[in-house]
Design a protein around this motif. Structure first.
Motif, PDB file in Angstrom:
ATOM      1  N   ASN A   1      -0.414  -8.272   9.563  1.00 11.74           N
ATOM      2  CA  ASN A   1      -1.772  -7.747   9.406  1.00 11.74           C
ATOM      3  C   ASN A   1      -1.763  -6.230   9.263  1.00 11.74           C
ATOM      4  OD1 ASN A   1      -2.942 -10.274   9.558  1.00 11.74           O
ATOM      5  ND2 ASN A   1      -3.235 -10.185  11.769  1.00 11.74           N
ATOM      6  N   HIS A   2      -0.872  -5.573  10.012  1.00 15.60           N
ATOM      7  CA  HIS A   2      -0.754  -4.116   9.920  1.00 15.60           C
ATOM      8  C   HIS A   2      -0.330  -3.714   8.509  1.00 15.60           C
ATOM      9  CE1 HIS A   2       0.062  -0.012  11.303  1.00 15.60           C
ATOM     10  NE2 HIS A   2       1.182  -0.075  10.602  1.00 15.60           N
ATOM     11  N   TRP A   3       0.674  -4.401   7.973  1.00 14.27           N
ATOM     12  CA  TRP A   3       1.141  -4.102   6.623  1.00 14.27           C
ATOM     13  C   TRP A   3       0.043  -4.393   5.605  1.00 14.27           C
ATOM     14  CZ3 TRP A   3       1.775  -6.822   2.086  1.00 14.27           C
ATOM     15  CH2 TRP A   3       2.575  -6.232   1.120  1.00 14.27           C
ATOM     16  N   PHE A   4      -0.658  -5.496   5.807  1.00 15.43           N
ATOM     17  CA  PHE A   4      -1.741  -5.864   4.895  1.00 15.43           C
ATOM     18  C   PHE A   4      -2.817  -4.784   4.871  1.00 15.43           C
ATOM     19  CE2 PHE A   4      -5.690  -7.958   3.752  1.00 15.43           C
ATOM     20  CZ  PHE A   4      -5.328  -8.742   2.671  1.00 15.43           C
ATOM     21  N   ASP A   5      -3.219  -4.319   6.053  1.00 20.47           N
ATOM     22  CA  ASP A   5      -4.268  -3.306   6.130  1.00 20.47           C
ATOM     23  C   ASP A   5      -3.838  -1.992   5.477  1.00 20.47           C
ATOM     24  OD1 ASP A   5      -5.860  -5.087   7.480  1.00 20.47           O
ATOM     25  OD2 ASP A   5      -5.358  -4.331   9.469  1.00 20.47           O
TER      26      ASP A   5
ATOM     27  N   THR B   1      -1.636  -1.555   3.021  1.00 23.95           N
ATOM     28  CA  THR B   1      -1.279  -1.606   1.596  1.00 23.95           C
ATOM     29  C   THR B   1      -2.274  -2.412   0.764  1.00 23.95           C
ATOM     30  OG1 THR B   1       0.195  -3.473   2.071  1.00 23.95           O
ATOM     31  CG2 THR B   1       1.179  -1.275   2.035  1.00 23.95           C
ATOM     32  N   ILE B   2      -2.359  -3.711   1.033  1.00 28.71           N
ATOM     33  CA  ILE B   2      -3.127  -4.600   0.159  1.00 28.71           C
ATOM     34  C   ILE B   2      -4.616  -4.268   0.160  1.00 28.71           C
ATOM     35  CG2 ILE B   2      -3.805  -6.971  -0.271  1.00 28.71           C
ATOM     36  CD1 ILE B   2      -0.977  -6.384  -1.062  1.00 28.71           C
TER      37      ILE B   2
ATOM     38  N   SER C   1      -1.048  -6.782  -5.934  1.00 27.11           N
ATOM     39  CA  SER C   1       0.231  -7.296  -5.451  1.00 27.11           C
ATOM     40  C   SER C   1       0.171  -8.752  -5.014  1.00 27.11           C
ATOM     41  CB  SER C   1       0.727  -6.433  -4.275  1.00 27.11           C
ATOM     42  OG  SER C   1       0.878  -5.091  -4.671  1.00 27.11           O
ATOM     43  N   MET C   2      -0.902  -9.143  -4.353  1.00 24.62           N
ATOM     44  CA  MET C   2      -0.961 -10.488  -3.798  1.00 24.62           C
ATOM     45  C   MET C   2      -1.198 -11.538  -4.883  1.00 24.62           C
ATOM     46  SD  MET C   2      -2.902 -10.288  -0.122  1.00 24.62           S
ATOM     47  CE  MET C   2      -2.634 -12.021   0.145  1.00 24.62           C
TER      48      MET C   2
END
Length: 729
Positions: free
Chosen positions: A169-173, A175-176, A666-667
């Motif tokens: 979730n940290h990475w998602f917030d 970057t994505i 990206s997703m």
């Protein structure tokens, strides 16, 4: 023309007569909605509100007991020496100590005591249960990342991979979501740029986008109030922006195009606005109602996620419709010829009536010369593109399919799953019983462990946590396989149908449910499968009825439904070919992942069916208007398609450009959504509206306007053309 016979004309006439009040009233409405929404705040869905079936029951049991499925993290420690050797144990011990010292950890599972050592003996898995709300675990993951970084610095010979709810979730917030937000607002300058080319004037280009953006801002404010009764997904506002920008620009474009066309024909400003209100304004009302009908189909899904999407999109469409038929004519009345402010020399200008469009005249001449052959070719192309859709397979895509394989977090994920298959996605079994520590339950747990491990349905470790004060027992076990594939699905079904009912569920007074990530995906897909048919039938029937009432023609209503379904099938076929089979996926930076995200087909069907009606209503309205003026059906079809070609092309170009931006993210989910939406709009504005629709109507001839006698009671609200100005034909 009697305004009383045309609601859009009546509203437009009032707005022109009270233009200052209409403009100021709109601005006040938008400002008040924004302020109220900001104060109310938007309430988002909780984790249990996403779940369906047994997964929902798991969350309900834990919620009623004051418990919740916690966020978890995994740390894979890999060393050159055996992980059980003293140097390697020191690395694990240091990591465990640092993790336990953080304020966000509730429990650390020591690997050696729980058998979490890899088969090659060089890796150990440390599992962490995070404290606090799992939905906000990404906001509290930094201390865990820092602990792992400190151990890496102290023991550079060891590799530590981290993956879990918090880090993902940290990475998602980081970057994505930021990427997604940038893409959203890229859509606005893109739309303005295309409109500048279309109109050749900056003010004329900004006006449609301005109306669309203010419609979104007002709707977003009101949506915050709605969210207190109907909780929303975090992406709902983003979906609403896309839909609002699409319909808002389209409606303004239709209106402005017709007003300019009438001015070119020699109408005075007041008459041009009156005709635009009666024609394009009516098309906006019909199209808006049809879009709302399509979106309302999502309420039949029985899923809160789609109900939130439905509420948001319906809200922004209704506000865009109101703005288009009220504030837009008022602004055009105020501006007059100043609408051409900021002219850009050399760019295309929408000044001449569409009948002078040589390109579309040439295209239509060929299509109408042999309508039967044109229908065969166009329908054949769409059917060929639709073939892959027959093999559509949906699932809730796992992270290894959602994210690019070369990202650091996915590399860590793959290393963990190679050493401990199923570890990141274990089954989560919840049992309620009068005595979860009694002898019968203890024996049932032992029996479950023995049967599940013996049959190869789960892997070690099988962790058991009892909450006697709440009467709840939790069991966590990695599923067989990799936790997401067919082997894991078979294991899940065997647990649910046999092992769990025969062991844990057999204890008197006990109830047992199997949840977890894979179970959530399976339950979500099952509910979607049950929902799809009612939603599709509802949307098709309602669209048919609305078109029947709007155009008083059974043929037009039937053709509308058939052509929309055909274009949607073609778009689905392209999406399946690209992302399920991988054909050409590299062109959008994607790859074949063997499945389509589970919620996309239903969402795409509803959204695309609604958006495609914008063009269809506008084109058919021009055809009907020409026919009512006395032109034969074939000539009316040619006139209607050619005169609407410019505005349809511009509107479609905006939508395709906006949706194509999302195909670059990206997703995989965003790529699938962007490609399917862009392809559908492109096909709809070209193959369907420019070839298939005119060819079908020309082949049908006067049967196009067939209405049975028993339906003759339907009111005629169509626009009856005014005489051409003197000197015009």
């Amino acid at each position: 023309m009697d305004e009383r016979q045309n609601l859009a004309a009546a509203i437009g006439g009032w707005s022109v007569r009270h233009r200052v009040l209409a403009v100021v009233g709109w601005l006040v409405f938008v400002a008040v909605a924004m302020v109220v929404g900001a104060r109310a705040g938007q309430v988002q869905m909780t984790e249990d509100q996403y779940a369906e079936g047994d997964s929902a029951r798991v969350e309900q049991v834990l919620g009623d007991a004051g418990l919740r499925t916690p966020a978890t993290e995994m740390f894979l420690v890999t060393t050159d020496a055996p992980v059980t050797s003293p140097p390697s144990r020191a690395v694990v011990a240091d990591l465990v100590r640092r993790l336990e010292a953080t304020s966000v950890v509730e429990q650390v599972t020591e690997p050696f005591a729980n058998g979490m050592v890899s088969e090659d003996g060089r890796s150990a898995l440390v599992q962490v249960t995070m404290s606090g709300d799992p939905m906000t675990s990404g906001d509290r993951a930094q201390p865990l990342l820092d602990a792992a970084a400190a151990t890496r610095a102290a023991y550079p010979q060891a590799r530590i991979d981290e993956f879990g709810d918090g880090s993902a979730n940290h990475w998602f917030d980081e970057t994505i979501l930021q990427d997604f937000r940038r893409a959203e607002w890229t859509a606005v300058p893109l739309a303005i740029g295309i409109l500048v080319v279309a109109f050749g004037a900056l003010l004329a280009a900004v006006l449609p986008v301005g109306l669309a953006v203010t419609s979104f801002l007002a709707a977003n404010g009101l949506l915050a109030l709605v969210s207190h009764r109907l909780h929303l997904d975090s992406s709902t506002s983003s979906v609403m922006l896309l839909v609002g920008l699409a319909v808002g620009v389209d409606y303004s474009l239709f209106y402005l195009r017709r007003e300019r066309e009438e001015r070119v024909r020699g109408r005075d400003p007041a008459t041009a606005l009156r005709i635009a209100s009666a024609t394009s304004g009516r098309s906006v009302l019909v199209s808006g109602l049809t879009v709302v009908a399509a979106m309302s189909g999502m309420f039949l899904s029985g899923m809160l996620l789609f109900e939130g999407f439905a509420a948001a999109t319906i809200l922004v469409v209704l506000i865009a419709v109101v703005g288009s038929v009220t504030v837009l004519p008022a602004i055009l009345s105020l501006l007059g010829d100043r609408i051409d402010l900021g002219r850009v020399p050399g760019l295309a200008r929408m000044r001449r009536p569409g009948a002078d469009n040589r390109f579309w005249n040439a295209v239509l001449a060929r299509v109408l010369r042999r309508p039967g052959a044109s229908v065969s070719v166009a329908a054949g192309v769409l059917l060929l593109l639709a073939v892959p859709a027959a093999g559509l397979h949906t699932e809730q895509l796992s992270l290894d399919k959602l994210l690019p394989a070369d990202t650091s977090i996915m590399q860590s994920y793959h290393r963990i799953t190679r050493q401990f298959p199923g570890g990141p996605t274990p089954a989560h079994i919840v049992v309620t019983a009068p005595d979860v520590r009694g002898s019968e339950m203890t024996a049932a747990v032992a029996d479950f462990r023995s049967r599940a491990l013996g049959a190869g349905l789960v892997q070690a470790p099988v962790l058991v946590t009892a909450h006697p004060e709440a009467g709840v027992l939790e069991i966590t076990a990695p599923l067989a396989g990799n936790g997401t594939g067919r082997a894991s699905v078979r294991a899940l079904h065997a647990l649910r149908s046999q092992v769990v009912p025969d062991t844990l569920g057999a204890v008197p007074g006990a109830e047992a449910y199997v949840g977890g990530n894979l179970a959530f995906s399976e339950d979500f897909n099952a509910q979607l499968g049950r929902s799809m048919l009612p939603v599709v039938v509802f949307v098709l029937v309602l669209a048919f009825l609305l078109m029947l009432v709007a155009f008083r023609s059974v043929t037009i209503a039937l053709v509308t439904v058939v052509l929309n379904v055909l274009s949607l099938a073609a778009a689905f076929g392209v999406m399946v070919a690209v992302f399920q089979h991988g054909w050409g996926a590299s062109f959008v930076g994607g790859r074949g992942v063997g499945a389509i995200e589970s919620w996309i087909p239903l969402f795409d069907f509803v959204i695309l069916f609604g958006l495609s009606m914008d063009y269809h209503v506008f084109v058919v309205s021009r055809i009907r208007e020409a026919h009512d003026r006395g032109l034969p059906t074939r000539a009316a079809v040619s006139h209607g398609v050619v005169t609407s070609a410019g505005v349809v092309t511009s509107a479609a170009a905006i939508m395709v450009a906006v949706f194509a931006v999302f195909a670059t993210l990206s997703m995989t989910t965003f790529k699938q959504l962007g490609v399917s939406l862009a392809v559908a709009i492109l096909l709809d504005a070209t193959v369907v509206r420019a070839m298939l629709l005119p060819a079908v109507l020309a082949a049908l001839g006067d049967r196009t306007w067939w209405l049975p006698r028993w339906l003759s009671f339907l009111p005629d609200r169509s626009y009856h053309p005014e005489p051409e100005p003197a000197g015009r034909s």
